[in-house]
Motif scaffolding. Structure first.
Motif, PDB file in Angstrom:
ATOM      1  N   PRO A 194      63.994  -4.193 121.292  1.00 49.66           N
ATOM      2  CA  PRO A 194      62.622  -4.727 121.023  1.00 49.66           C
ATOM      3  C   PRO A 194      62.227  -3.967 119.899  1.00 49.66           C
ATOM      4  CG  PRO A 194      62.352  -4.145 123.130  1.00 49.66           C
ATOM      5  CD  PRO A 194      63.728  -3.918 122.786  1.00 49.66           C
ATOM      6  N   ARG A 195      62.048  -2.614 119.791  1.00 48.04           N
ATOM      7  CA  ARG A 195      61.090  -1.927 119.060  1.00 48.04           C
ATOM      8  C   ARG A 195      61.784  -1.561 117.765  1.00 48.04           C
ATOM      9  NH1 ARG A 195      60.590   3.530 118.551  1.00 48.04           N
ATOM     10  NH2 ARG A 195      61.408   3.866 120.343  1.00 48.04           N
ATOM     11  N   THR A 196      62.844  -0.996 117.864  1.00 48.39           N
ATOM     12  CA  THR A 196      63.878  -0.701 116.502  1.00 48.39           C
ATOM     13  C   THR A 196      64.556  -1.716 116.050  1.00 48.39           C
ATOM     14  OG1 THR A 196      65.615   0.337 117.831  1.00 48.39           O
ATOM     15  CG2 THR A 196      63.872   1.878 117.379  1.00 48.39           C
ATOM     16  N   GLY A 197      65.104  -2.819 116.649  1.00 44.88           N
ATOM     17  CA  GLY A 197      65.766  -3.780 116.277  1.00 44.88           C
ATOM     18  C   GLY A 197      67.313  -3.390 116.434  1.00 44.88           C
ATOM     19  N   ALA A 198      67.790  -2.348 116.920  1.00 46.65           N
ATOM     20  CA  ALA A 198      69.083  -2.057 116.991  1.00 46.65           C
ATOM     21  C   ALA A 198      69.757  -2.830 118.121  1.00 46.65           C
ATOM     22  CB  ALA A 198      69.295  -0.707 117.243  1.00 46.65           C
ATOM     23  N   VAL A 199      70.945  -3.129 117.846  1.00 44.23           N
ATOM     24  CA  VAL A 199      71.687  -3.662 119.223  1.00 44.23           C
ATOM     25  C   VAL A 199      72.441  -2.606 119.800  1.00 44.23           C
ATOM     26  CG1 VAL A 199      73.856  -5.235 119.679  1.00 44.23           C
ATOM     27  CG2 VAL A 199      71.895  -5.786 117.797  1.00 44.23           C
ATOM     28  N   ALA A 200      72.338  -2.565 121.287  1.00 49.79           N
ATOM     29  CA  ALA A 200      73.151  -1.676 122.214  1.00 49.79           C
ATOM     30  C   ALA A 200      73.944  -2.624 122.702  1.00 49.79           C
ATOM     31  CB  ALA A 200      72.135  -1.475 123.276  1.00 49.79           C
ATOM     32  N   PHE A 201      75.404  -2.065 122.654  1.00 51.33           N
ATOM     33  CA  PHE A 201      76.667  -2.654 123.212  1.00 51.33           C
ATOM     34  C   PHE A 201      76.783  -1.760 124.479  1.00 51.33           C
ATOM     35  CE2 PHE A 201      81.032  -3.315 123.131  1.00 51.33           C
ATOM     36  CZ  PHE A 201      81.109  -4.726 123.265  1.00 51.33           C
ATOM     37  N   ILE A 202      76.950  -2.336 125.510  1.00 56.12           N
ATOM     38  CA  ILE A 202      77.034  -1.630 126.863  1.00 56.12           C
ATOM     39  C   ILE A 202      78.228  -2.012 127.501  1.00 56.12           C
ATOM     40  CG2 ILE A 202      75.590  -1.180 128.884  1.00 56.12           C
ATOM     41  CD1 ILE A 202      73.193  -2.377 127.160  1.00 56.12           C
ATOM     42  N   ILE A 203      78.745  -0.978 128.058  1.00 55.21           N
ATOM     43  CA  ILE A 203      80.258  -1.564 128.513  1.00 55.21           C
ATOM     44  C   ILE A 203      80.432  -0.830 129.902  1.00 55.21           C
ATOM     45  CG2 ILE A 203      82.723  -0.936 128.149  1.00 55.21           C
ATOM     46  CD1 ILE A 203      82.040  -0.450 125.197  1.00 55.21           C
ATOM     47  N   HIS A 204      80.707  -1.506 130.721  1.00 55.98           N
ATOM     48  CA  HIS A 204      80.863  -1.190 132.288  1.00 55.98           C
ATOM     49  C   HIS A 204      82.398  -1.410 132.669  1.00 55.98           C
ATOM     50  CE1 HIS A 204      79.176  -0.310 136.510  1.00 55.98           C
ATOM     51  NE2 HIS A 204      80.632  -0.747 136.613  1.00 55.98           N
ATOM     52  N   THR A 205      83.213  -0.260 132.791  1.00 55.58           N
ATOM     53  CA  THR A 205      84.587  -0.212 133.210  1.00 55.58           C
ATOM     54  C   THR A 205      84.902  -0.463 134.639  1.00 55.58           C
ATOM     55  OG1 THR A 205      84.894   0.926 130.836  1.00 55.58           O
ATOM     56  CG2 THR A 205      86.380   0.654 132.503  1.00 55.58           C
ATOM     57  N   TYR A 206      85.885  -1.531 134.583  1.00 52.95           N
ATOM     58  CA  TYR A 206      86.534  -1.464 135.908  1.00 52.95           C
ATOM     59  C   TYR A 206      87.935  -1.350 135.916  1.00 52.95           C
ATOM     60  CZ  TYR A 206      82.238  -4.316 137.227  1.00 52.95           C
ATOM     61  OH  TYR A 206      80.961  -4.488 137.315  1.00 52.95           O
TER      62      TYR A 206
END
Length: 247
Positions: free
Chosen positions: A221-233
């Motif tokens: 919300p503050r910087t406007g960047a997108v976080a792409f978050i990966i949980h591996t199974y």
């Protein structure tokens, strides 16, 4: 080190879904702790200590976004933490704001990437990728979305435009998610591979393991960047849902 395997997935890997398979996600569910936590975190600690240059990259332009993401991780997983946190496996990790991605990499099971809009495309400006599935962070770092997906042949101009519209439309507080399902013969979590040496998917033997990534896309919300978050199974064939390894 023995690969820590899960036995279940929190979603149906054989469910029919239209590409790219994006769904809304409750804001409080962007991080997961599962049965493989202790083993995965031990491996993350080792990779960040011994192979940091291979699993972490951060451009200075993304530092504020990385710090924002660290704050969100602490707020979600370790509320009230100050100078250090004690993980569920009993390991104490100092909170180093001079090393935000390195700290994140030791606090959660998920790998994270930071993408920022530069011109018409989002560019990978930071990441901690301990568990790459047949790609290398160094080849994707500071590259735009189309270049990141080389050599994926189905990632054509039409899909690239759709993905870019998706990233442009992500709203703060409204994370999105999708998953993939891959058959692997090697259960290792850390499987970097260069673009010139793609994974050979052809084998006379059936894949022994199901590898699946739960991928979350979240606007900071503050910087406007997108976080792409990966949980591996990674799940052994005997524990995989029926039909999941048939393709």
């Amino acid at each position: 080190m023995t690969t820590p395997l899960q036995k279940t997935l929190p979603y149906d890997p054989v469910a029919q879904r239209a590409l790219p398979g994006i769904q809304p996600l409750p804001p409080e569910e962007w991080l997961i702790t599962d049965e493989a936590y202790e083993g995965q975190m031990a491996l993350r600690d080792t990779l960040l200590a011994d192979h940091r240059d291979k699993v972490l990259a951060l451009d200075e332009s993304a530092r504020e976004a990385a710090l924002e993401l660290l704050d969100l991780v602490l707020e979600q997983a370790y509320p009230g933490a100050a100078d250090s946190v004690t993980r569920p496996d009993g390991v104490t990790v100092p909170i180093d704001r001079d090393d935000p991605l390195g700290t994140i990499g030791r606090l959660i099971q998920e790998d994270v990437n930071i993408l920022q809009k530069q011109g018409d495309e989002h560019v990978l400006t930071g990441g901690v990728m301990c568990f790459p599935a047949s790609w290398t962070l160094s080849e994707k770092f500071m590259r735009p979305m189309v270049r990141i997906h080389k050599p994926v042949t189905v990632y054509d101009e039409n899909i690239a435009k759709r993905v870019q519209r998706l990233f442009d439309g992500i709203r703060a507080g409204k994370p999105l998610w999708r998953f993939n399902v891959l058959g692997y013969h090697d259960p290792a979590l850390h499987q970097p591979r260069t673009e010139d040496a793609p994974r050979n998917k052809k084998s006379p033997e059936p894949a022994g393991y199901l590898r699946s990534e739960r991928q979350v896309m979240m606007r900071l919300p503050r910087t406007g960047a997108v976080a792409f978050i990966i949980h591996t199974y990674v799940i052994a064939r005997k524990d995989a849902p029926p039909g999941a390894l048939d393709t």
